[in-house]
Design an enzyme around this catalytic site. Structure first.
Site, PDB file in Angstrom:
ATOM      1  N   ASP A 342       0.839  -1.204   0.000  1.00 46.25           N
ATOM      2  CA  ASP A 342       0.000   0.000   0.000  1.00 46.25           C
ATOM      3  C   ASP A 342       0.873   1.252   0.000  1.00 46.25           C
ATOM      4  O   ASP A 342       2.035   1.244  -0.432  1.00 46.25           O
ATOM      5  CB  ASP A 342      -0.962  -0.078   1.213  1.00 46.25           C
ATOM      6  CG  ASP A 342      -2.264   0.659   0.985  1.00 46.25           C
ATOM      7  OD1 ASP A 342      -2.261   1.901   1.095  1.00 46.25           O
ATOM      8  OD2 ASP A 342      -3.281   0.020   0.685  1.00 46.25           O
ATOM      9  N   ARG A 419      -5.840  16.286   3.981  1.00 45.02           N
ATOM     10  CA  ARG A 419      -4.754  15.309   4.153  1.00 45.02           C
ATOM     11  C   ARG A 419      -3.470  15.836   3.487  1.00 45.02           C
ATOM     12  O   ARG A 419      -2.741  15.098   2.833  1.00 45.02           O
ATOM     13  CB  ARG A 419      -5.145  13.956   3.566  1.00 45.02           C
ATOM     14  CG  ARG A 419      -4.466  12.779   4.244  1.00 45.02           C
ATOM     15  CD  ARG A 419      -4.601  11.510   3.425  1.00 45.02           C
ATOM     16  NE  ARG A 419      -4.195  10.350   4.218  1.00 45.02           N
ATOM     17  CZ  ARG A 419      -3.755   9.219   3.697  1.00 45.02           C
ATOM     18  NH1 ARG A 419      -3.685   9.069   2.391  1.00 45.02           N
ATOM     19  NH2 ARG A 419      -3.409   8.219   4.459  1.00 45.02           N
ATOM     20  N   ASP A 454      -6.413   4.851  -5.387  1.00 36.86           N
ATOM     21  CA  ASP A 454      -7.047   5.510  -4.239  1.00 36.86           C
ATOM     22  C   ASP A 454      -7.348   6.970  -4.565  1.00 36.86           C
ATOM     23  O   ASP A 454      -6.797   7.542  -5.532  1.00 36.86           O
ATOM     24  CB  ASP A 454      -6.068   5.420  -3.051  1.00 36.86           C
ATOM     25  CG  ASP A 454      -6.753   5.503  -1.700  1.00 36.86           C
ATOM     26  OD1 ASP A 454      -7.935   5.889  -1.637  1.00 36.86           O
ATOM     27  OD2 ASP A 454      -6.081   5.192  -0.683  1.00 36.86           O
ATOM     28  N   CYS A 501     -10.674   2.644  -4.910  1.00 33.73           N
ATOM     29  CA  CYS A 501     -10.737   2.974  -3.494  1.00 33.73           C
ATOM     30  C   CYS A 501     -10.803   4.490  -3.422  1.00 33.73           C
ATOM     31  O   CYS A 501     -10.126   5.183  -4.176  1.00 33.73           O
ATOM     32  CB  CYS A 501      -9.472   2.462  -2.808  1.00 33.73           C
ATOM     33  SG  CYS A 501      -9.287   2.995  -1.101  1.00 33.73           S
ATOM     34  N   ASP A 523     -12.977   2.151   4.929  1.00 32.01           N
ATOM     35  CA  ASP A 523     -11.780   2.123   5.775  1.00 32.01           C
ATOM     36  C   ASP A 523     -12.123   1.601   7.161  1.00 32.01           C
ATOM     37  O   ASP A 523     -11.234   1.392   7.985  1.00 32.01           O
ATOM     38  CB  ASP A 523     -11.179   3.526   5.894  1.00 32.01           C
ATOM     39  CG  ASP A 523     -10.279   3.841   4.708  1.00 32.01           C
ATOM     40  OD1 ASP A 523      -9.958   2.920   3.943  1.00 32.01           O
ATOM     41  OD2 ASP A 523      -9.902   5.013   4.548  1.00 32.01           O
TER      42      ASP A 523
END
Ligand code: DGJ
Length: 698
Positions: A342, A419, A454, A501, A523
């Site tokens: 990941d 983020r 993602d 995702c 998640d």
């Protein structure tokens, strides 16, 4: 003949449903029927004589138009709104002609034009006869010499029978808490569901299911009208009950802040909306969508998904060759077939403050590239997979330093970070080309069998300096850009399996599933929460799409067996820290992985029956059955139930009534009808679960 042309219109028939529309004597294209298939084409209602009720309620308002434009006294939610170059802001449809095609997917195309201005509309209807589904989309063409400004272009308006009240079921949630099933009665007015986030969103999903309020469907019986939109950007659903007892659902690209400049000679094509009708309840509605997705949408729909291991919850950003190989070796011993590294592997990525955009291996963590890790994973008998987040950029990255203008922003405003990242303007072809080049290189240089794509934030300040058209086209061109990048990579690397995702289930829709075979659903990997999330997800998506990992969430109060059973209901994955699991837990997981491999064809490719809802009950159950009804799997879960807690009877579904079946743990065989009518009780303690195999024996 699935498409009949009648004196007043058209009848579209699938295996068991009928849909009729036609031209009324005022020349309006109106809907007349959607329900059970009738014996003869002549049996379907013809367009009613147009009438107005008062000077306040004209013909356009009362007619159930198939694709209404804002025009005249049309006060219902329209499908279409545009402005011509001279400022005229309505569109008046005139029917021009119809074409039908035959074959595996028969199609009807209705052609209309504006009464006075250069504007053409094509309404497309594609029939999926065996699946009882109708696919609709619209094409708008500008044959004139001046530009046309589109302000709303929905994909379809779905009418249900008039004079009844309906309950709307839809999906609602948020990050870590997706896919709650909500049901509410529609009252006069408009119930709007939407995304303004440039992606599908965790909050609502472009799916609806209508039931008669006076006769709601159950999982196994009753009428349901349902539909989806195949689009991965901002979308809108307007469920309207007008003041004359007409209920309809319009669905399409969101018109909020939307504008599309349609230049002379250009065509705008909407995404497709798919609709279905059943008399066999909510479960049948879901199974139609499941089959459609597996057969018609997914790139590798018939392939069984491998059991994967994902490193995220174990190592987060602290990945390197040694630590990943350690995990990979343990995963391989357990029977894992695909090892996915990941976040954290690329240039400058030590935490979530840096690196996004710089898609090459971090020189410190992987001094010799990813080849060594991939080769070791392959030697262990597993495929190698990788995480990427291609649409994003950290201000602290080589890419941003070179191209700050590539991030979506409004000039003069501080771009809002989420983020610590910004979104690349995927509407721009130079951005698309850059990302294609970087990811293509990765896929070419390393033996990568799986990519997790993602997307960890939603849009803000959606500006586009230097846009060739109206900057508000970004809402659509961004999504088209994502489709182009992903589609190009898929074409160049057709064997790669992709996962969609977006911080879990933020981008789950039938548009993205043309590219991705799997979705990371949430998640939130706490298994009790996951049971509910999985039930909501299953309203639309089949179990093979639903990637479900066992992580380190829940061991304080849940056995590994319970946690594995939850994840075995989808496409099984493991995401816990295997070093911390120790040999005993790893051996137990290996046992269940082996069991999963025996039954996964049934789970991933069979029919799913929701026997008892985890969103409604602490004792829940779900059953999967092979398409030939020969083999099945039953899972039951009990979370906390206050004592005394009578064990509910679980009535199996879908079995051949006269055939004999065994159910693991019960002596002897019983007829399918017996298992389905008398059912079975399985005692469970709090926070216990069971997996029982169903076998046809005669
Ligand atoms: C969000 C995803 O849902 C997680 O599984 C993980 O991939 C992180 N992003 C990584 O940043």
């Amino acid at each position: 003949m699935p498409i009949h042309t009648t004196p007043t219109g058209w009848v579209l028939e699938t295996g068991s449903t009928g849909y009729a529309l036609g031209l009324n004597s005022a020349g309006l294209l109106v809907h007349t029927y959607w329900g059970a298939r009738l014996p003869r084409p002549e049996d379907y209602p013809t367009p009613p004589v147009p009438r107005e009720w008062a000077s306040f309620n004209g013909i356009a308002h009362l007619a159930r138009e198939e694709y209404p434009a804002y025009a005249g006294t049309q006060y219902n939610e329209p499908c279409f709104k545009a402005t011509f170059a001279n400022g005229v802001r309505d569109a008046v449809w005139v029917f021009e002609g119809a074409e039908t095609t035959t074959g595996a997917q028969p199609q009807l195309t209705l052609r209309l034009r504006d009464a006075a201005y250069p504007l053409r509309l094509a309404l497309h209807y594609r029939l999926h006869e065996a699946l009882d589904l109708i696919e609709r989309w619209a094409e708008i063409h500008n044959p004139g010499s001046e530009e046309l400004t589109l302000e709303r272009v929905f994909s379809a308006l779905w009418h249900v029978p008039t004079g009844e009240s309906y309950t709307l079921a839809h999906l609602n949630g948020k990050w870590l808490d997706e896919f709650h099933i909500l049901r509410e009665e529609l009252l006069p007015g408009v119930k709007a569901l939407e995304s303004r986030r440039i992606t599908t969103s965790h909050h609502h999903n472009p799916w609806f299911l209508l039931e008669r309020a006076a006769a709601p469907a159950s999982e196994t019986a009753g009428e349901a009208w349902f539909g989806v939109l195949a689009w991965s950007g901002s979308w809108k659903l307007a469920a309207e009950v007008n003041d004359f007892g007409s209920t309809r659902v319009g669905i399409g690209i969101n018109d909020w802040d939307f504008v599309w400049r349609l230049n002379p000679g250009e065509t705008f094509t909407t995404p497709a909306s798919l609709g279905g009708y059943t008399q066999h309840g909510r479960g049948a509605a879901s199974r139609r969508l499941h089959d459609y997705i597996r057969r018609q949408v997914l790139p590798h729909g018939a392939e069984l998904h491998k059991v994967l291991y994902n490193s995220w919850e174990a190592t987060t950003f602290n990945v390197d060759e040694e630590s990943q190989i350690e995990l990979a070796e343990l995963a391989a011993e357990m029977g894992v077939e695909l090892f996915v590294m990941d976040d954290g592997w690329f240039h400058g990525r030590d935490d979530d403050h840096a690196g996004l955009g710089d898609w090459w291996p971090d020189e410190g963590k992987f001094p010799h590239g990813l080849g060594g890790l991939a080769r070791r994973v392959n030697q262990l008998g597993m495929d190698f997979g990788l995480w990427v987040e291609p649409e994003m950029v950290n201000p602290n990255s080589e890419l941003y330093r070179a191209h700050p203008d590539w991030a979506i922003h409004f000039p003069g405003r501080v771009p809002t970070q989420a983020r610590n990242q910004l979104i690349l303007n995927f509407a721009r072809s130079d951005v698309q080309d850059y990302i294609i080049e970087k990811l293509d290189r990765l896929l070419t240089e390393t033996n990568i069998a799986f990519i997790k794509w993602d997307m960890n934030r939603n849009v803000s300040e959606p500006g586009w300096e230097g846009a060739p058209g109206d900057p508000r086209e970004i809402w659509v061109r961004y999504v088209q850009g994502v489709y182009r990048v992903w589609g190009t990579l898929r074409e160049r690397h057709p064997r790669v399996i992709w996962q969609s995702c977006s911080g879990g289930g933020g981008r789950a829709d039938l548009g993205i599933l043309r590219l991705a075979d799997q979705v990371w659903v949430s998640d939130n990997t706490e298994p009790c929460a996951r049971l509910s999330i999985q039930e909501g997800f299953s309203q639309v998506f089949p179990a093979n799409v639903m990637e479900a990992w066992v992580t380190d969430s829940g061991p304080e109060y849940l056995s590994l067996e319970f946690r594995l059973h939850v994840s075995m209901c989808g496409s099984l994955g493991i995401g816990g820290h295997l070093k911390h699991w120790g040999p005993t837990l790893r051996a137990e997981a290996a046992h269940w992985i082996a069991v999963y491999k025996e039954v996964r064809a049934i789970i991933q490719q069979g029919d799913q029956f929701r026997l008892r809802s985890p969103q409604a009950y602490a004792y829940s159950a779900v059953q999967y059955l092979a398409k030939d009804q020969g083999e099945g799997v039953l899972f039951a879960f009990r979370t906390h139930l206050a004592p005394p807690a009578p064990t509910p009877a679980l009535r199996l579904q879908g079995l051949a009534p006269e055939a004999l079946y065994t159910l693991e743990g019960f002596p002897g065989a019983r007829s399918g009808r017996s298992w389905m009518e008398a059912g079975v009780q399985i005692e469970l303690q709090d926070f216990h679960s069971t997996l029982r195999r169903i076998q046809r024996v005669a």
